[in-house]
Design a protein around this motif. Sequence first.
Motif, short mmCIF file in Angstrom:
data_model
loop_
_atom_site.label_atom_id
_atom_site.label_comp_id
_atom_site.label_asym_id
_atom_site.label_seq_id
_atom_site.Cartn_x
_atom_site.Cartn_y
_atom_site.Cartn_z
N HIS A 12 0.83 -1.21 0.00
CA HIS A 12 0.00 0.00 0.00
C HIS A 12 0.86 1.25 0.00
N ALA A 13 1.91 1.27 0.79
CA ALA A 13 2.78 2.44 0.85
C ALA A 13 3.36 2.75 -0.53
N TYR A 14 3.76 1.71 -1.23
CA TYR A 14 4.36 1.88 -2.56
C TYR A 14 3.34 2.39 -3.57
N ASP A 15 2.18 1.73 -3.64
CA ASP A 15 1.18 2.11 -4.64
C ASP A 15 0.57 3.47 -4.32
N LEU A 49 -11.70 6.19 -5.16
CA LEU A 49 -10.71 5.53 -4.31
C LEU A 49 -10.76 5.99 -2.87
N VAL A 50 -11.34 7.15 -2.61
CA VAL A 50 -11.49 7.62 -1.24
C VAL A 50 -12.79 7.09 -0.62
N GLU A 51 -13.86 7.09 -1.40
CA GLU A 51 -15.17 6.81 -0.82
C GLU A 51 -15.48 5.34 -0.58
N TRP A 52 -15.20 4.46 -1.57
CA TRP A 52 -15.67 3.09 -1.39
C TRP A 52 -14.92 2.32 -0.30
N PRO A 53 -13.60 2.49 -0.16
CA PRO A 53 -12.93 1.72 0.89
C PRO A 53 -13.33 2.16 2.29
N ILE A 84 -5.57 4.80 5.71
CA ILE A 84 -5.44 3.40 5.27
C ILE A 84 -4.09 2.83 5.69
N GLN A 85 -3.04 3.63 5.58
CA GLN A 85 -1.73 3.13 5.95
C GLN A 85 -1.67 2.78 7.44
N ALA A 86 -2.33 3.56 8.27
CA ALA A 86 -2.35 3.27 9.71
C ALA A 86 -2.99 1.92 9.99
N GLN A 112 -6.02 -7.08 -1.03
CA GLN A 112 -6.63 -7.81 -2.15
C GLN A 112 -7.61 -6.96 -2.93
N PHE A 113 -8.40 -6.16 -2.24
CA PHE A 113 -9.47 -5.44 -2.92
C PHE A 113 -9.17 -3.97 -3.14
N TYR A 114 -8.66 -3.29 -2.14
CA TYR A 114 -8.45 -1.85 -2.30
C TYR A 114 -7.11 -1.52 -2.95
N THR A 115 -6.01 -2.07 -2.44
CA THR A 115 -4.71 -1.72 -3.01
C THR A 115 -4.61 -2.14 -4.46
#
Length: 205
Positions: A12-15, A49-53, A84-86, A112-115
């Motif tokens: 996640h940090a990378y993407d 990308l902000v709302e659904w996760p 998300i990172q936290a 699996q789903f968000y990143t």
Amino acid sequence: MTSTSTSPARQHAYDAARFTELVESASTGDWARPSPIAEWTALGIVKHLVEWPREFLKGAGIDLPALDVEDDPAAAWTQHVADIQAIVDDPAGRVLSNPHTGNKPVDEAIDQFYTADLWMHSWDLARALGRKLDLGQERCAAALAAMEPIEQTLRDSGQFGSAVAVAPDASAQDKLIAFIGRDPAWQPDGRVATNGRLRPSPMTD
């Protein structure tokens, strides 16, 4: 970097960092630019990308406050990435329950789903901004191989549009982009959005 070779937190940090570079490079006027996804502007990609996760994470008992993406896309995105990172840095044994995905450790569900969604939408935002982005040929090939056996299920879910035809010798990235319903050769066409609808730019001849 691929999700099969690193932890959910590192992936996640990378993407997120790559997507953040695109967000921070955008000017105020860029957010109205069309994207490779029909009816979505550049801003629409960030909102998605902000709302659904944040809604998705309620399945793990995590209630993140809503963010105003339209008011300040870059600030909202920065806060979202930190939130998300936290969670992936410290999943704290939480399990995400969802009727469509079952029960999974929250960091695995995010990975699996968000990143994965973030990674693929990075291409969409890059193209909307008139830039190119290398998603990694090996990672693209692995993702495509995982999705092809469940293609009908994915199509039926409405997640992707119809596949776009590409040459047999196309790159793994182009094949993946085509599989999920985008034209790998798509280019911004100079239109801007008004009230969610696209109209010709006044700067276009």
